[in-house]
Design a protein around this motif. Structure first.
Motif, PDB file in Angstrom:
ATOM      1  N   GLY A  39       0.645   3.456   0.450  1.00 25.87           N
ATOM      2  CA  GLY A  39       0.252   4.288  -0.677  1.00 25.87           C
ATOM      3  C   GLY A  39      -1.119   4.889  -0.493  1.00 25.87           C
ATOM      4  O   GLY A  39      -1.800   4.653   0.513  1.00 25.87           O
ATOM      5  N   LEU A  40      -1.533   5.658  -1.480  1.00 26.30           N
ATOM      6  CA  LEU A  40      -2.807   6.366  -1.443  1.00 26.30           C
ATOM      7  C   LEU A  40      -3.992   5.439  -1.212  1.00 26.30           C
ATOM      8  O   LEU A  40      -4.975   5.829  -0.589  1.00 26.30           O
ATOM      9  CB  LEU A  40      -3.005   7.126  -2.765  1.00 26.30           C
ATOM     10  CG  LEU A  40      -4.329   7.848  -2.950  1.00 26.30           C
ATOM     11  CD1 LEU A  40      -4.474   8.981  -1.927  1.00 26.30           C
ATOM     12  CD2 LEU A  40      -4.450   8.376  -4.374  1.00 26.30           C
ATOM     13  N   HIS A  41      -3.901   4.224  -1.677  1.00 23.05           N
ATOM     14  CA  HIS A  41      -5.016   3.276  -1.580  1.00 23.05           C
ATOM     15  C   HIS A  41      -5.309   2.830  -0.149  1.00 23.05           C
ATOM     16  O   HIS A  41      -6.344   2.223   0.107  1.00 23.05           O
ATOM     17  CB  HIS A  41      -4.727   2.041  -2.444  1.00 23.05           C
ATOM     18  CG  HIS A  41      -3.540   1.265  -1.981  1.00 23.05           C
ATOM     19  ND1 HIS A  41      -2.246   1.598  -2.337  1.00 23.05           N
ATOM     20  CD2 HIS A  41      -3.436   0.176  -1.185  1.00 23.05           C
ATOM     21  CE1 HIS A  41      -1.409   0.739  -1.785  1.00 23.05           C
ATOM     22  NE2 HIS A  41      -2.109  -0.135  -1.075  1.00 23.05           N
ATOM     23  N   ALA A  46      -3.402   6.688   5.747  1.00 21.53           N
ATOM     24  CA  ALA A  46      -3.825   8.091   5.871  1.00 21.53           C
ATOM     25  C   ALA A  46      -3.960   8.473   7.340  1.00 21.53           C
ATOM     26  O   ALA A  46      -3.473   9.533   7.755  1.00 21.53           O
ATOM     27  CB  ALA A  46      -5.126   8.322   5.112  1.00 21.53           C
ATOM     28  N   ASP A  72       4.296   5.032  -4.502  1.00 19.48           N
ATOM     29  CA  ASP A  72       3.382   5.811  -5.331  1.00 19.48           C
ATOM     30  C   ASP A  72       4.160   6.821  -6.170  1.00 19.48           C
ATOM     31  O   ASP A  72       5.208   7.313  -5.745  1.00 19.48           O
ATOM     32  CB  ASP A  72       2.390   6.598  -4.461  1.00 19.48           C
ATOM     33  CG  ASP A  72       1.194   5.775  -4.029  1.00 19.48           C
ATOM     34  OD1 ASP A  72       0.995   4.660  -4.542  1.00 19.48           O
ATOM     35  OD2 ASP A  72       0.434   6.274  -3.172  1.00 19.48           O
ATOM     36  N   ARG A  76      -0.157  10.493  -7.008  1.00 17.99           N
ATOM     37  CA  ARG A  76      -0.787   9.803  -5.875  1.00 17.99           C
ATOM     38  C   ARG A  76      -0.221  10.295  -4.547  1.00 17.99           C
ATOM     39  O   ARG A  76      -0.953  10.436  -3.565  1.00 17.99           O
ATOM     40  CB  ARG A  76      -0.652   8.288  -6.026  1.00 17.99           C
ATOM     41  CG  ARG A  76      -1.599   7.724  -7.075  1.00 17.99           C
ATOM     42  CD  ARG A  76      -1.357   6.245  -7.349  1.00 17.99           C
ATOM     43  NE  ARG A  76      -1.603   5.383  -6.228  1.00 17.99           N
ATOM     44  CZ  ARG A  76      -2.622   4.525  -6.125  1.00 17.99           C
ATOM     45  NH1 ARG A  76      -3.509   4.422  -7.100  1.00 17.99           N
ATOM     46  NH2 ARG A  76      -2.744   3.757  -5.068  1.00 17.99           N
ATOM     47  N   ALA A  77       1.086  10.562  -4.503  1.00 22.37           N
ATOM     48  CA  ALA A  77       1.695  11.101  -3.277  1.00 22.37           C
ATOM     49  C   ALA A  77       1.111  12.472  -2.951  1.00 22.37           C
ATOM     50  O   ALA A  77       0.813  12.772  -1.792  1.00 22.37           O
ATOM     51  CB  ALA A  77       3.209  11.181  -3.433  1.00 22.37           C
ATOM     52  N   GLU A  79      -1.827  13.567  -3.796  1.00 18.48           N
ATOM     53  CA  GLU A  79      -3.208  13.357  -3.338  1.00 18.48           C
ATOM     54  C   GLU A  79      -3.231  12.901  -1.875  1.00 18.48           C
ATOM     55  O   GLU A  79      -4.073  13.340  -1.093  1.00 18.48           O
ATOM     56  CB  GLU A  79      -3.905  12.344  -4.247  1.00 18.48           C
ATOM     57  CG  GLU A  79      -5.397  12.356  -4.114  1.00 18.48           C
ATOM     58  CD  GLU A  79      -6.102  11.507  -5.157  1.00 18.48           C
ATOM     59  OE1 GLU A  79      -7.216  11.023  -4.843  1.00 18.48           O
ATOM     60  OE2 GLU A  79      -5.561  11.311  -6.260  1.00 18.48           O
ATOM     61  N   MET A  80      -2.291  12.024  -1.500  1.00 17.71           N
ATOM     62  CA  MET A  80      -2.213  11.571  -0.101  1.00 17.71           C
ATOM     63  C   MET A  80      -1.856  12.751   0.804  1.00 17.71           C
ATOM     64  O   MET A  80      -2.457  12.921   1.871  1.00 17.71           O
ATOM     65  CB  MET A  80      -1.196  10.446   0.057  1.00 17.71           C
ATOM     66  CG  MET A  80      -1.026   9.977   1.498  1.00 17.71           C
ATOM     67  SD  MET A  80      -2.521   9.277   2.253  1.00 17.71           S
ATOM     68  CE  MET A  80      -2.188   7.524   2.027  1.00 17.71           C
ATOM     69  N   LYS A  83      -4.883  14.749   1.281  1.00 24.46           N
ATOM     70  CA  LYS A  83      -5.862  14.017   2.095  1.00 24.46           C
ATOM     71  C   LYS A  83      -5.544  14.121   3.582  1.00 24.46           C
ATOM     72  O   LYS A  83      -6.438  14.263   4.408  1.00 24.46           O
ATOM     73  CB  LYS A  83      -5.886  12.541   1.675  1.00 24.46           C
ATOM     74  CG  LYS A  83      -6.840  11.689   2.483  1.00 24.46           C
ATOM     75  CD  LYS A  83      -6.681  10.212   2.176  1.00 24.46           C
ATOM     76  CE  LYS A  83      -7.345   9.850   0.884  1.00 24.46           C
ATOM     77  NZ  LYS A  83      -7.480   8.393   0.707  1.00 24.46           N
ATOM     78  N   TYR A  93       8.268  10.092  -2.738  1.00 22.80           N
ATOM     79  CA  TYR A  93       7.521   9.206  -3.643  1.00 22.80           C
ATOM     80  C   TYR A  93       8.504   8.517  -4.582  1.00 22.80           C
ATOM     81  O   TYR A  93       9.685   8.847  -4.637  1.00 22.80           O
ATOM     82  CB  TYR A  93       6.466  10.001  -4.415  1.00 22.80           C
ATOM     83  CG  TYR A  93       7.015  11.113  -5.283  1.00 22.80           C
ATOM     84  CD1 TYR A  93       7.364  10.887  -6.612  1.00 22.80           C
ATOM     85  CD2 TYR A  93       7.192  12.394  -4.771  1.00 22.80           C
ATOM     86  CE1 TYR A  93       7.875  11.904  -7.399  1.00 22.80           C
ATOM     87  CE2 TYR A  93       7.689  13.416  -5.549  1.00 22.80           C
ATOM     88  CZ  TYR A  93       8.037  13.162  -6.874  1.00 22.80           C
ATOM     89  OH  TYR A  93       8.536  14.163  -7.651  1.00 22.80           O
ATOM     90  N   ILE A 118     -10.121   2.953  -4.084  1.00 28.82           N
ATOM     91  CA  ILE A 118      -8.911   3.334  -4.811  1.00 28.82           C
ATOM     92  C   ILE A 118      -8.153   2.067  -5.194  1.00 28.82           C
ATOM     93  O   ILE A 118      -7.942   1.172  -4.373  1.00 28.82           O
ATOM     94  CB  ILE A 118      -8.016   4.272  -3.965  1.00 28.82           C
ATOM     95  CG1 ILE A 118      -8.781   5.562  -3.660  1.00 28.82           C
ATOM     96  CG2 ILE A 118      -6.709   4.566  -4.677  1.00 28.82           C
ATOM     97  CD1 ILE A 118      -8.053   6.511  -2.738  1.00 28.82           C
TER      98      ILE A 118
END
Length: 180
Positions: A39-41, A46, A72, A76-77, A79-80, A83, A93, A118
């Motif tokens: 996930g994003l965290h 990433a 996520d 959040r998906a 945002e990833m 990123k 997601y 995060i």
């Protein structure tokens, strides 16, 4: 445990920019590559997804459809995807935790904020990478209980060249009785 040459569980999730994904409706020339990420965290995720994004054309040239997915939600998906600079990678997601468990993924509980500040979800799946044949059977898998030490996508592309050239079968399929 999922077994090579056996059917994989069903899998259907929404994606950010490519409509709904349903594994049963995928029609790759050779395989569908599923990259389950935390996930994003996860900063390791990433970096890993950036590597996958850079190999999309190489996988496509070998007849491999690719999906990265996590539990996520859409925000959040998205945002990833931003990123990692995803332009070609399909990002799914909303993976349900029962589905993650059916795929043999390890589940973890939140430890609060990560090193990048995060918040982790209360529960989330750990990483896994799978190659699924067009007939819905498992060809290859790698499941981790930690965020690090994942398969290298460059090496996987090279392995696919060997697999394709030699019509190499899925291995690890034996489930019979063992000698004492």
């Amino acid at each position: 445990m999922l077994m090579p040459r056996q059917p994989v569980p069903s899998l259907a999730v929404p994606t950010l920019a490519h409509g709904s994904f349903d594994l049963a409706k995928e029609v790759p020339d050779r395989f569908t590559l599923l990259c389950f990420y935390r996930g994003l965290h996860c900063p390791v995720c990433a970096m890993y997804l950036r590597e996958l994004e850079s190999k999309i054309d190489a996988f496509a040239a070998r007849g491999v459809n690719v999906l990265a997915l996590s539990s996520d939600g859409e925000d959040r998906a998205r945002e990833m995807a931003k990123k990692i600079g995803a332009t070609c990678l399909r990002v799914g997601y909303g993976l349900s935790l029962p589905t993650a468990r059916a795929w043999g993924l390890f589940l973890s509980t939140s430890r609060g904020k990560t090193s990048i500040g995060i918040e982790e979800p209360d529960l989330f799946s750990e990483p896994g990478v799978f190659l699924v044949r067009p007939d819905g059977t498992l060809y290859w898998s790698s499941v981790q209980s930690m965020p690090f030490a994942r398969p290298n996508f460059g090496e996987l592309v090279q392995a696919l060249d060997f697999v394709i050239k030699n019509d190499y079968p899925a291995r690890g399929e034996f489930v019979g009785s063992l000698p004492s």
